[in-house]
Structures are given as structure tokens and as C-alpha cells.
Design an enzyme around this catalytic site. Sequence first.
Site, PDB file in Angstrom:
ATOM      1  N   ARG A  75       0.821  -1.210   0.000  1.00 47.17           N
ATOM      2  CA  ARG A  75       0.000   0.000   0.000  1.00 47.17           C
ATOM      3  C   ARG A  75       0.854   1.259   0.000  1.00 47.17           C
ATOM      4  O   ARG A  75       2.056   1.226   0.278  1.00 47.17           O
ATOM      5  CB  ARG A  75      -0.972  -0.018   1.179  1.00 47.17           C
ATOM      6  CG  ARG A  75      -0.338   0.185   2.529  1.00 47.17           C
ATOM      7  CD  ARG A  75      -1.419   0.189   3.618  1.00 47.17           C
ATOM      8  NE  ARG A  75      -0.825   0.315   4.937  1.00 47.17           N
ATOM      9  CZ  ARG A  75      -0.534   1.484   5.511  1.00 47.17           C
ATOM     10  NH1 ARG A  75      -0.776   2.618   4.901  1.00 47.17           N
ATOM     11  NH2 ARG A  75       0.032   1.523   6.715  1.00 47.17           N
ATOM     12  N   HIS A  76       0.195   2.385  -0.296  1.00 48.26           N
ATOM     13  CA  HIS A  76       0.861   3.688  -0.276  1.00 48.26           C
ATOM     14  C   HIS A  76       0.910   4.198   1.166  1.00 48.26           C
ATOM     15  O   HIS A  76      -0.041   3.993   1.907  1.00 48.26           O
ATOM     16  CB  HIS A  76       0.051   4.655  -1.155  1.00 48.26           C
ATOM     17  CG  HIS A  76       0.783   5.900  -1.525  1.00 48.26           C
ATOM     18  ND1 HIS A  76       0.996   6.916  -0.633  1.00 48.26           N
ATOM     19  CD2 HIS A  76       1.361   6.293  -2.683  1.00 48.26           C
ATOM     20  CE1 HIS A  76       1.665   7.899  -1.238  1.00 48.26           C
ATOM     21  NE2 HIS A  76       1.901   7.540  -2.481  1.00 48.26           N
ATOM     22  N   PRO A  77       1.994   4.851   1.569  1.00 48.35           N
ATOM     23  CA  PRO A  77       2.048   5.294   2.969  1.00 48.35           C
ATOM     24  C   PRO A  77       1.046   6.406   3.294  1.00 48.35           C
ATOM     25  O   PRO A  77       0.604   6.511   4.434  1.00 48.35           O
ATOM     26  CB  PRO A  77       3.490   5.790   3.145  1.00 48.35           C
ATOM     27  CG  PRO A  77       4.006   6.024   1.769  1.00 48.35           C
ATOM     28  CD  PRO A  77       3.261   5.091   0.862  1.00 48.35           C
TER      29      PRO A  77
END
Lengths: 380, 380
Positions: B232-234
Site C-alpha cells: 500500500r501507499h504510505p
Amino acid sequence: MNEITPKGPFDGLLVIDLTHVLNGPFGTQILCDLGSRVIKVEQPGHGDDTRTYGPYVNDQSLYYSFVNRGKESVVLNLKEDKDRAIFINMLKQADVLAENFRPGTMEKLGFSWECLQQINPRLIYASSSGFGHTGPMKDSPAYDTIIQAMSGIMMETGFPDGPPVRVGTSLSDLCAGVYMFCGIASALYGREKNGRGAHVDIAMFDSTLSFLEHGLMAYIATGKSPDRIGNRHPYMAPFDVFNTQDKPVTICCGNDNLFNSLCRALNLTEAMADPRYASNVLRVQNQASLKAEIENVLKTQTAKFWVDRIHQAGVPVAPLLSVSEAMELPQTQARNMLVEAGGIRMPGNPIKISGYPDPHIRPGAATLDQQGEQLRLEFN
Amino acid sequence: MNEITPKGPFDGLLVIDLTHVLNGPFGTQILCDLGSRVIKVEQPGHGDDTRTYGPYVNDQSLYYSFVNRGKESVVLNLKEDKDRAIFINMLKQADVLAENFRPGTMEKLGFSWECLQQINPRLIYASSSGFGHTGPMKDSPAYDTIIQAMSGIMMETGFPDGPPVRVGTSLSDLCAGVYMFCGIASALYGREKNGRGAHVDIAMFDSTLSFLEHGLMAYIATGKSPDRIGNRHPYMAPFDVFNTQDKPVTICCGNDNLFNSLCRALNLTEAMADPRYASNVLRVQNQASLKAEIENVLKTQTAKFWVDRIHQAGVPVAPLLSVSEAMELPQTQARNMLVEAGGIRMPGNPIKISGYPDPHIRPGAATLDQQGEQLRLEFN
């Protein structure tokens, strides 16, 4: 030439920088680190989107600062005549124009490559985009994760019994940024010989494909994609990550001598004599059982204990370090890989060239339009 | 200038290439692709170790061919006077000398940087090594996996509840190779201005640190290393890899509008109105429950079905492709990213520069000492 030390091999060059977010700015950052004057032209409003991204230190976005330090900032609205005139004056004097818009954006703004050549025939015009300026997918949207997904690199990363894994950094953005710099530097060298500008067209997709390595070799050799292999080496064993009592370590035995040294260091005398492990080819075939035997021993002591012992035996070994442990290594400081720019620590320049300075204290990132007033005068 | 089209911006340059295995050869391959004449000097015996590595196609090692195509090959024993004399004659005419030995090896061979400058003051001497030519760890052994382990990048890659993961390609070797090319191209440009050679000193470790991105930002902001976050994206959600009925897909919603479009495409009307998902910040906080709701829907149909539908809704989406699927995309062919060299398919050059050819059919890798006889005469 005067005798003032140049800031870098590109000292004296003027770069007009329309790049935004990560990929393009990472490329022009290298030009700036190697001596170019880089003027970042930002859009009205909040400028580069990353100015609004956390984390923040001293009210500055680290994301923005990491890839825009030392660049000047000016806000120009390229859809308004007055600002366009300033921008065109910049281009007339510039050596490089860099952007990472979606293909077609520069044409819509009235700055196609044909038009740019008329403004300045010596201009190096560099584009970086998801899939490049040609081909059937050129208009497809592209985030780093999309390019990692479509390039095969995620399917190559991870364990055979687990899901594909995204590389834990924006690899496709970053390697395209470095290749954009490569293209610019090459075109600048070419211009010394032929006097002409050039269009550099970099794709995050192409860039990532060029990094596929053994997965692509396997495809070429067999017509099939390889399975994910976790942390081990495809052609050597034992060459993997192993658990100890506390933290994991990597041990890399590239040949029989190193394997025998490892066995002696771990008192694995039976494994050393085991016909299943008699050659590298056999060890790769039987790597799972060999790994279990090695980990059985390693689990009796800490990573620190085993790194010391295996290192003394002359076998390549290393602990798996966290980012903080890596950044705090004396080697990181000795190589000036954590510099201070505008009072904030950030990564140094990995391109070390003798005869040019590699300062530890550097100018920070500009606030939005920080040099706007002077720049609008200079290029009026 | 004559009117023959140059092969690339570095046409006319002579590169003497002592590099071996992956990191150094990957850097000098770019010089070759961009027009330089590259003479690979190999050691007596089997030459570059990778000549003995599989997989093989047409009796040629793919590993060797991928990073040595178009280079000439000569075997020289640098410890024997006759061969040393030929090598020194090469250096006198050369623009670049590249090597990726352990630091100290060139000194032992009698070719320290000081000595090289005496032989040819205009020579660009490029070194690439695990930890660089300075600092307390300069003599440490370095394989790609060791550098990945010590740089923090493995600890950043993988899932929060799983082990650290090696990037599924030799990232540290490859990015150091590209940076070596960057240093050489920059030093060549600098030489146009000051007339002098330079020593380029690249470290795989430095190169990998420069790619840490958000993990390093988190460390600078908080003093702590971040946890692994899987795919996932932070800072954005939903921005992750999701399972469908068959294969995984990535969906990237960078803002509220895209999230709403996604919800409509998936008939997730309740999620769209759910206060837990009312903003990007809230969606990041509640990404686990949101992901479960999205996957519940995605599991009812195939990846192909959902990619089409979500794409039509204007939301960035992509299937996770295997290496073979990526290489067979029409885009890969349109960008000439799978070329044919010596009858073997291999990755093309991602650095596209107008005004120079990007041929699909290229010279292959040389057999050991293939040009040896002519080269020994030429540099006698």
C-alpha cells in the site's frame, strides 16, 4: 577560465524545471547537485503537489525538500501571456528544459518539441512519463505502483508461497529520474560535438524493464516467467537470509570453499560431508533442507554473535539493518551520504567525482516563489 | 564533422572496460548503447565469471550477453609485461577506464589514480564498488544481497506481519551501474570545459541509500525507521494491491473524486457514505477495513473484468503482470525495449534521445578474446 572552483561539471548551465512530484524532480536534483542552476517553475496555487505532503520538519515538506533542494522557485501561469513571455525568455537562455507531465500536456500549452526548437535550437528538452511519448499506452495514467505492477517487478519480488510484493520504495519513479539525468547529460555531451539540442524521452515503464535482470533472463531462456524465490539467490546456495536468535542475517556462499568455511564456523561437519551439498548445483537443488540445518544452528545465538563469527571465517555475511541503523553507520557519514540542506538532513549525492566539491552543508529547498521577484526581473 | 549519423552522443569515444559480473558491466553497457567503442579486457582463463553462468541460449550465457553486447573482447594478463604494455597503450588513447574491483586492486596492479593520471591526464577513471573507495567499510565484501540488507531497503520491503524481502532483482548492482554511467557522462562533460580527467567513485551502498525515499523521510521526521507496509501507499488510500477472483490488481485513488468514482464502479454506495472513509486521511487510518470491503466485491469477478470496469470509471488501475506478460505488451515492442543482439532477445536501451538511432538489431556479445588478435596489433 577563471580559477574559482566550479560547483560541479554542469556549473554554468541553466535548467528550467517544470517537473513535479518525484520522478522528474529526482532527475533534475542530480543536475543541481552537480553544479547546474535549476529554476523550478511552479503552477499558481500551492505549486508542486508535494509541498502539501507530509512528513514535515521545520514547516517544510520532507518530500518536497528531498528532491528540490538548492533549486530556485518561481510561480508562472503558462496560460497567461505575461508569464508565458517570461518563460519563453528563460527558454531562450536555457540549456535544459525538463518536465514529467502526461504526454501531450506540453503541446496543449503551446510548447511542442517543434516549437521549443524554434525558440532555442540548442535546448535539451527532457520528458519523463509513465510509458513514454510513443506507443499505444502513452496516454495511460501511471503511478509508481502501476508501473511496478505492469513491469513484472512486483511478480518477481516476494516468496514462492506468498503474494507479489511492491518494492518498498518508488523504484520506477526513481530509476526513471536517474535515466532522465543520464539522457540529459548524454545529450549535453552530444551538443558539444554537433551544436544541436535534442529531445530526451524517458519512460518509467522502460526504465523498470531495464532492471528486470534474472527474471527477464529466465523468460528469454524458457519463454516462461520465473517463480518468486524470496530472498535467496537463483543460482547459488547457501546464499539467502537466515533467522538467528533475534534478527535475520544474510550469508552469501558463492563457491565450495566459502561453504566449507561456513560449515566449520557453524560446526556443521555433517552437512559439509553430506553428498546432497557436495556442489553448488546440488546445494541449490537442496537449498531448503540446507537452510533448515543452518537456521537450527543460528537460532542458538544472536545475529551479532554470528555476524562476528562468520565474518572471522572469511565468509560474506551481514545483518539486515533498518533505515535508521543504515543511516547511522560511520560509513554513511564518511561518504557524506546524509547531508544537511536548509537545516534538514537528507540523502547526499552518490555521484562522487574528483575535482568538484561534495559539500555537507547545502542550500535547502525554496519556499513557493521564493526567487520569483528577482527571476521575473531577470527574464523580463 | 562528416555527415555519417553518429551511433550516439558518445560516438568516437574509447572506453577500456575492466568491469566484471553485473554492476560495472551494466554501467559501461549504457556507454556502448550510446555510441562509445567499448573494449572489454578480460582475465586469462574463463574471462568474466558470468561467462560460466546459466541460463544459456545458443551456447551464450544470457547473463554475460545482457550486459556486454556490442563490446569487443580481449584477454590480457595485467601481471605480464607484454600485456601491460598493450594495456598502457590503450589507456593513452582512451577516454574512459572503468572497473568494479574491490578497492585497492588497481593499486596492486600498479594502476593507482595517480599513476593513471600520469599515463593520460585526460582519462576519466570510473570505479564502482560495494562501499566506495573511502570510509571504514571500503574493504568489506559486497554482494548485491549484502548491500540490500545493510542499506535498509530489505527492511522496508514486505508486509508488516511478514519477514523483510529482497527486491526481486539485483537493485544495488543495477542502480550503482547507472550511477557509474552518470558519473562518467558528467566527468566527460566537465572535461570539455577544463580539459582534465577525473576519478568517479561510485558505491553500491551510497546508490541504494539514495533510493530509500519515504523510509528515509520517516526516519528524518521521527528518528525511527518505518514499519513495512506491504503493497500500500504510505499516505493515500485506497492505493494498494487487491485480490480478485483470479489475479491481483492495483488500484490507485489519490483523491476523493477518484475514491467516489471507484465506489460507484464497484457499487460500494455504503462505503462512499461511511464517515470512516470521508477523507484521504481517514481512509489511510481505516485502510484495512476499506480494503476488505473492496476485496469482497472484487472477488466476484476476474481481474480482467475489474480492470476494464474501473478503467472506464476513470480510476487508475492495472493488472499485476508477469515478466512474460510485460515483455509481450505492444507498448514494450513500440518502445523497442526488447531488442535482438547476436540473435538473442534482450532488454533495449531506455535512454531515448532524438537524432540518434535506436536499432532493433544490434551486435551481440563477443566470445572470449574474439577481437584479441586485432586489438593486440592495434595497441602494440
